[in-house]
Write a protein that holds these residues in place. Structure first.
Motif, mmCIF file in Angstrom:
data_model
loop_
_atom_site.group_PDB
_atom_site.id
_atom_site.type_symbol
_atom_site.label_atom_id
_atom_site.label_comp_id
_atom_site.label_asym_id
_atom_site.label_seq_id
_atom_site.Cartn_x
_atom_site.Cartn_y
_atom_site.Cartn_z
ATOM 1 N N HIS A 191 0.874 -1.181 0.000
ATOM 2 C CA HIS A 191 0.000 0.000 0.000
ATOM 3 C C HIS A 191 0.901 1.218 0.000
ATOM 4 O O HIS A 191 1.516 1.542 1.015
ATOM 5 C CB HIS A 191 -0.943 0.006 1.221
ATOM 6 N N ASP B 273 -4.655 5.989 3.351
ATOM 7 C CA ASP B 273 -6.024 6.341 2.997
ATOM 8 C C ASP B 273 -6.589 7.244 4.084
ATOM 9 O O ASP B 273 -6.463 6.953 5.280
ATOM 10 C CB ASP B 273 -6.884 5.084 2.867
ATOM 11 N N HIS C 175 -12.683 8.009 -0.301
ATOM 12 C CA HIS C 175 -11.548 8.398 0.538
ATOM 13 C C HIS C 175 -10.505 9.016 -0.383
ATOM 14 O O HIS C 175 -10.670 9.011 -1.591
ATOM 15 C CB HIS C 175 -10.960 7.186 1.274
ATOM 16 N N HIS D 213 -6.527 8.524 -1.340
ATOM 17 C CA HIS D 213 -5.278 7.764 -1.185
ATOM 18 C C HIS D 213 -4.176 8.794 -1.414
ATOM 19 O O HIS D 213 -4.050 9.364 -2.492
ATOM 20 C CB HIS D 213 -5.240 6.647 -2.234
HETATM 21 ZN ZN LIG Z 1 -4.846 3.664 -0.597
#
Ligand SMILES: [Zn+2]
Length: 278
Positions: free
Chosen positions: A22, A26, A115, A117
């Motif tokens: 990742h 987020d 959301h 990122h």
């Molecule tokens: Zn993300």
């Protein structure tokens, strides 16, 4: 937490940075609320995708959905992904100010619920953990004046003490004093200064005794206990009594290369600091 990515300056992290697994964090509003996405810092828009109007699969170039990528003055990048279709307010090449609206939170690309990122990437466009920058400045340029804790700059010639610390160990140099040029600075590192591209290793502030152009012995500080070299004269060239060479003094004042030394608060003489040793 304070948040420089949202217009309302508040957010929570819903998914942490995990390196390759990742590549950013987020963020949503503090109560999972929606918000406008704003530029973390001033910079230039270097990439925009704004034509994505759906969720996509986990792979492929559409993973970010609609996004904006900025390049900042220090050479680093920030990236804001999954923006709402139709919300993006900037185009490639635009200059943006810190806090300027880029678009609105969305759910485009590979995303499960609205959301943002948020990614931070270094000068080589490699992602780094953005967590500590959510509410803080990006690091300054290496070539600029570094953080307040660091007193030296890249390109500066310095003299280092006989003992210095490399990135892995403490070493003693021969000869005891060496000069080198700071070729790189890594802020936050235990030994942030790289000397001579590694030829003299990594050192910290404690190891740097002076700028190399100064010829004086700057390792002497006010309050130091010092002795006077045999035969040395006063700062103005007058002779000193012989007991002076057998006595330990305290440095009471220091200005440039002139030190005032004495004992128990009484001044004995002033003297060039090259004539003192510890
Ligand atoms: Zn993300």
């Amino acid at each position: 937490m304070g948040c420089r990515v949202f217009k309302n300056n508040a957010c929570k992290i819903t998914f942490k940075y995990k390196g390759n697994d990742h590549t950013g964090i987020d963020l949503v509003g503090p109560n999972s609320t929606f918000d406008y996405i704003v530029a973390h810092s001033a910079g230039t828009v270097v990439a925009v995708v704004s034509n994505c109007n759906k969720n996509t699969s986990k792979t492929g170039e559409r993973i970010y959905g609609n996004y904006v990528k900025l390049k900042h003055d220090n050479g680093m990048y920030t990236l804001y992904a999954h923006m709402k279709y139709g919300s993006i307010k900037v185009k490639k090449g635009d200059k943006v100010l810190k806090g300027q609206v880029l678009g609105y939170m969305g759910n485009t690309g590979y995303s499960f619920g609205a959301h943002v990122h948020f990614e931070v990437r270094n000068e080589k466009d490699k992602y780094i953990d953005p967590t500590k920058y959510v509410d803080a400045d990006l690091p300054k340029e290496e070539t600029s004046t570094s953080s307040s804790a660091l007193t030296h700059k890249v390109g500066e010639k310095v003299t280092i003490n006989g003992v210095y610390t490399s990135s892995t160990s403490t070493m003693r140099l021969t000869p005891a004093v060496n000069t080198g040029k700071i070729t790189k600075i890594v802020e936050g590192a235990r030994n942030p200064y790289l000397l001579n591209d590694g030829g003299l290793g990594w050192v910290n502030d404690d190891c740097i005794v002076s700028a190399a152009k100064k010829t004086t012995n700057n390792s002497i500080k006010v309050g130091d206990k010092v002795k006077v070299k045999k035969g040395a004269k006063s700062y103005k060239g007058t002779s000193l009594a012989s007991f002076v060479y057998n006595t330990t003094y305290e440095v009471m004042e220091l200005k440039g290369d002139r030190a005032v030394i004495g004992k128990n608060g009484a001044v004995t003489t002033d003297i060039h600091i090259d004539n003192l040793y510890k």
